[in-house]
Design a protein around this motif. Structure first.
Motif, mmCIF file in Angstrom:
data_model
loop_
_atom_site.group_PDB
_atom_site.id
_atom_site.type_symbol
_atom_site.label_atom_id
_atom_site.label_comp_id
_atom_site.label_asym_id
_atom_site.label_seq_id
_atom_site.Cartn_x
_atom_site.Cartn_y
_atom_site.Cartn_z
ATOM 1 N N UNK B 66 41.347 33.502 37.919
ATOM 2 C CA UNK B 66 40.186 33.830 38.607
ATOM 3 C C UNK B 66 39.128 33.631 37.568
ATOM 4 N N UNK B 67 39.770 33.303 36.950
ATOM 5 C CA UNK B 67 38.115 32.520 36.602
ATOM 6 C C UNK B 67 37.310 31.229 37.021
ATOM 7 N N UNK B 68 38.355 30.738 37.548
ATOM 8 C CA UNK B 68 37.932 29.399 37.689
ATOM 9 C C UNK B 68 37.131 30.013 39.688
ATOM 10 N N UNK B 69 38.148 30.483 39.914
ATOM 11 C CA UNK B 69 37.248 30.809 41.951
ATOM 12 C C UNK B 69 35.886 32.232 41.564
ATOM 13 N N UNK B 70 35.674 32.880 40.293
ATOM 14 C CA UNK B 70 34.890 32.769 40.474
ATOM 15 C C UNK B 70 33.321 32.885 40.488
ATOM 16 N N UNK B 71 33.309 31.228 40.481
ATOM 17 C CA UNK B 71 32.068 30.025 40.617
ATOM 18 C C UNK B 71 32.061 29.880 41.252
ATOM 19 N N UNK B 72 32.812 29.907 42.869
ATOM 20 C CA UNK B 72 32.886 30.051 44.014
ATOM 21 C C UNK B 72 32.560 31.268 45.316
ATOM 22 N N UNK B 73 31.947 31.889 44.285
ATOM 23 C CA UNK B 73 31.543 33.261 44.738
ATOM 24 C C UNK B 73 32.924 33.450 45.967
ATOM 25 N N UNK B 74 33.735 33.927 45.428
ATOM 26 C CA UNK B 74 35.410 33.769 45.949
ATOM 27 C C UNK B 74 35.937 35.784 46.155
ATOM 28 N N UNK B 75 36.271 35.577 47.329
ATOM 29 C CA UNK B 75 36.699 37.009 47.606
ATOM 30 C C UNK B 75 36.722 37.593 46.368
ATOM 31 N N UNK B 76 37.353 39.173 46.484
ATOM 32 C CA UNK B 76 37.704 40.200 45.461
ATOM 33 C C UNK B 76 39.628 39.520 45.281
ATOM 34 N N UNK B 77 39.664 39.842 44.006
ATOM 35 C CA UNK B 77 41.140 38.822 43.711
ATOM 36 C C UNK B 77 41.209 40.022 42.661
ATOM 37 N N UNK B 78 42.305 40.598 43.121
ATOM 38 C CA UNK B 78 43.501 42.036 42.247
ATOM 39 C C UNK B 78 44.434 40.605 41.920
ATOM 40 N N UNK B 79 44.778 41.036 40.227
ATOM 41 C CA UNK B 79 45.965 40.430 39.806
ATOM 42 C C UNK B 79 46.605 41.215 39.291
ATOM 43 N N UNK B 80 48.305 40.658 39.851
ATOM 44 C CA UNK B 80 49.376 41.415 39.582
ATOM 45 C C UNK B 80 50.126 40.948 38.029
ATOM 46 N N UNK B 81 50.699 42.586 37.662
ATOM 47 C CA UNK B 81 50.969 42.142 36.204
ATOM 48 C C UNK B 81 52.164 43.209 36.476
ATOM 49 N N UNK B 82 53.078 42.883 34.940
ATOM 50 C CA UNK B 82 54.466 43.477 34.528
ATOM 51 C C UNK B 82 54.479 44.215 33.715
#
Lengths: 582, 116
Positions: B66-82
């Motif tokens: 997520x941190x890497x993609x943030x630099x690309x003006x990436x789309x929304x990212x939703x993190x799956x956690x358990x």
């Protein structure tokens, strides 16, 4: 003390009886008691000095020589006996004390004659006294002719020329031999170095006093016109001389004993913290031998080594220098290069050897113990690290295996639920919903179990995030302050997390606290973790396994734990973990 | 066309079920990736409207991706956690939201995107 070793004390009553008997004979001859006491005192001093030496240094042979000299002195006191046979025997065989005292001076301080010429001098003295005794037995003239001595029962001759000749020859020979004794002791003293001279000085004093007394008595006094005043003066000079000899020898030997005690005290004072260099310097000072060098044996180098651990050859063939090798069970321990004078007192050498052996043994034992402790600590750290790896693997397996499968099953059930057609009864929907809910609980329990085995977040997001997660999960509000300036090493982070987790668990269970704070700061390569609460306090590291577990875990990475927990005033746990800043 | 989704998880079975669940709710799953490296490539190639990725990936943390993609003006990212352990980290790295894996569904994902 063994029974045989106490036998010399019998000399005390024996000497008293001997003195009383001698005094009794003199008293019967008309001597006043004051004179008798004065004449008996030198013998008593000689015997007493011998017994003192025996009581302090029973292995030293000098005590026998002094006791023999004392009895020999008192034999002469019988020459004034009214019993003619006793008087003749005492006249012939009395006053041999000079032989034993000269022997003691030559053999000082060990009690053993070291040189051949010394043995020759002692034999010469015995021969001289034997010749005089025979002369007095068989050639002596009656006192009314000679004016001195006792009646000759064997050969009642009137010509005193032969007797005079023997007596004169004895006097000059005796005095000359005593001067040779003095010369021998002086020569040994001159050849010695400072510590050797200090050791031999009492023997030199004894020999000098003895030689002077003998010369005065047998050369000057013998040839002087004997009258009451001269006789009394000779008597007092000889009296003081013999007392002085006895005292000098006894003092010298007891001073050596103090040197041995000083060595033993020195070792006790040095204790376990005595590297060879320090021990060598201390021994050098204690023995007054600036040249003393201690050379420890190095098993690695296979040779003796100096202070810088460089292999060295032992010094050989040097005058006034000696090397004493110290071994244990045939294996070299160290070597002492020292003044040869130390060998004059084998007891002192034995004390030094024992001291060095003991100190080096202690040092080696301490080094072995420290190495074993280091190995135990390293082993414990390895065990903990291996445990951490295993816990991490189990947690990963749980997460990637069972937990993921359960999640997948839950999703599958929910997918199935969405695809049920309208003909399916609500009962099936309820069963599926319950199954999904039960699966959710199972997943949560499994997750908690996995986290308890090893918090994955610690590896993936670091100690700060792990502590934050820990605090967030706590059932009571916890104030968290983290300032790590980077991530500490994995083992340190694990120990810190374990300590914080265990401490918070304890607080929840036992503290009845309202305010809890966790603070983690890294400063000067040291991670300081502090967990405090305002609960009831009274926590004891000896009770329960919680605090002890923290201490054990922290110790595996070289950390320390301090618990302050006064009753009713909360608990503060301070953990310090050494770590390199990363 | 519905909202396009890229699913990133190392479990093939999970990806398949997630695809079915989301597509049943109108999402269009345009791609899948099994690790962080694949996720970055797929995101660049497929340009999805939203990236749904697991917090734990074989080659690293989903948070790092997520941190890497943030630099690309990436789309929304939703993190799956358990687990809730990662919620703070997910927030701080710039993820749009986070969802418990076992609760994943179209409406839940939509809610996560919309509440960001």
């Amino acid at each position: 003390m063994k029974r045989a070793a106490r036998l010399p004390w019998l000399l005390v009553p024996l000497g008293l009886c001997w003195a009383w008997l001698a005094g009794r004979h003199q008293h019967d001859a008309g001597r006043p008691w004051t004179f008798l006491v004065s004449e008996l005192v030198p013998g008593a001093i000689l015997i007493g000095a011998g017994l003192i030496i025996w009581s302090r240094r029973p292995q030293n042979r000098c005590w026998r020589l002094l006791v023999a000299a004392g009895f020999a002195w008192n034999v002469g006191d019988f020459e004034h006996s009214t019993n003619v046979d006793v008087a003749l025997g005492a006249f012939a065989f009395g006053r041999w004390q000079g032989v034993f005292l000269a022997w003691a001076a030559l053999a000082f301080p060990s009690g053993r004659l070291q040189h051949r010429h010394d043995r020759l001098l002692v034999v010469t003295l015995f021969a001289l006294f034997a010749a005089r005794s025979l002369s007095r037995l068989f050639l002596h003239v009656p006192p009314d002719v000679a004016g001195y001595g006792v009646e000759n029962r064997f050969f009642p001759i009137t010509d005193d020329r032969w007797w005079r000749l023997v007596e004169d020859a004895f006097a000059w020979s005796y005095a000359t031999t005593m001067l040779l004794v003095l010369a021998s002791v002086t020569h040994r003293w001159i050849r010695s170095s400072t510590p050797g001279r200090r050791m031999l000085s009492p023997g030199l004093c004894a020999a000098a006093v003895l030689a002077a007394a003998v010369a005065y008595e047998y050369v000057i006094g013998w040839n002087a016109e004997i009258n009451a005043a001269t006789g009394l003066r000779i008597f007092y000079v000889v009296w003081w001389a013999h007392a002085g000899v006895a005292i000098a020898l006894a003092w010298g030997l007891l001073r050596l004993r103090r040197s041995r005690s000083a060595v033993v005290d020195l070792v006790a004072e040095l204790g376990h913290d005595a590297p060879p260099a320090r021990l060598g310097d201390a021994l050098s000072r204690a023995l007054g031998d600036a040249s003393l060098t201690l050379l420890p044996w190095s098993a690695e180098a296979g040779s003796y080594v100096d202070d810088s651990s460089r292999p060295v050859e032992l010094p050989v063939d040097q005058p006034n220098r000696a090397v004493t090798r110290i071994e244990r069970r045939g294996e070299p321990v160290a070597a002492l290069a020292h003044d040869i004078a130390l060998l004059e007192d084998p007891g002192l050498v034995n004390a030094v050897v024992a001291a060095v052996r003991l100190t080096i043994d202690n040092e080696q034992l301490q080094a072995e113990i420290e190495a074993q402790l280091a190995e135990v600590a390293a082993s414990r750290s390895r065990i903990v690290a291996a445990g951490d790896v295993e816990r991490r693997r189990i947690e990963r397996d749980l997460h990637d295996g069972a937990q993921q499968r359960l999640v997948t099953i839950a999703l599958a059930l929910r997918l199935a639920e969405t695809r049920l057609d309208g003909g399916t009864g609500p009962h099936i929907h309820a069963v599926l919903s319950q199954a999904v809910e039960d699966l959710g609980e199972a997943i949560d329990e499994l997750r908690d179990l996995a986290r308890g085995i090893h918090p994955a977040i610690l590896n993936e997001s670091g100690l700060g995030a792990a502590l934050e997660s820990l605090v967030n999960r706590s059932p009571m509000p916890v104030r968290l302050d983290v300032d790590l300036l980077g991530e500490p090493p994995s083992a340190v982070a694990s120990a810190a997390y374990f300590a914080a987790s265990e401490a918070l668990t304890n607080i929840v269970k036992h503290a009845n606290a309202h305010e809890v704070a966790v603070r983690a700061v890294v400063r000067d390569d040291m991670l300081r973790l502090e967990i405090s609460d305002d609960g009831r306090g009274g926590a004891d590291t000896r009770d329960g396994t919680g605090l002890r577990g923290i201490a054990d875990r922290v110790a595996t990475v070289g950390g320390t734990v301090r618990v302050t927990s006064p009753a009713g005033r909360g608990t503060r746990i301070e953990v310090e973990l050494p770590c390199a800043s990363s | 066309m519905g909202c396009t989704v890229l699913i990133v998880d190392d479990q093939l079975e999970f990806r398949m079920l997630a695809r079915e669940l989301l597509e049943a709710d109108g999402f269009v799953v345009v791609g899948e990736a099994g690790d962080g490296h694949g996720a970055l490539g797929a995101a660049l190639d497929l340009r999805p409207d939203v990236v749904l990725l697991d917090v734990r990936l074989p080659d690293g943390s989903g948070v790092d991706v997520v941190r890497t993609m943030r630099g690309w003006a990436a789309p929304p990212m939703v993190v799956l956690t358990s687990t809730a352990d990662y919620t703070q980290a997910a927030r701080e790295c710039g993820a749009t939201g986070f969802i418990s894996k076992r609760l994943l569904s179209g409406p839940v994902l939509r809610a996560a995107i919309e509440t960001a």
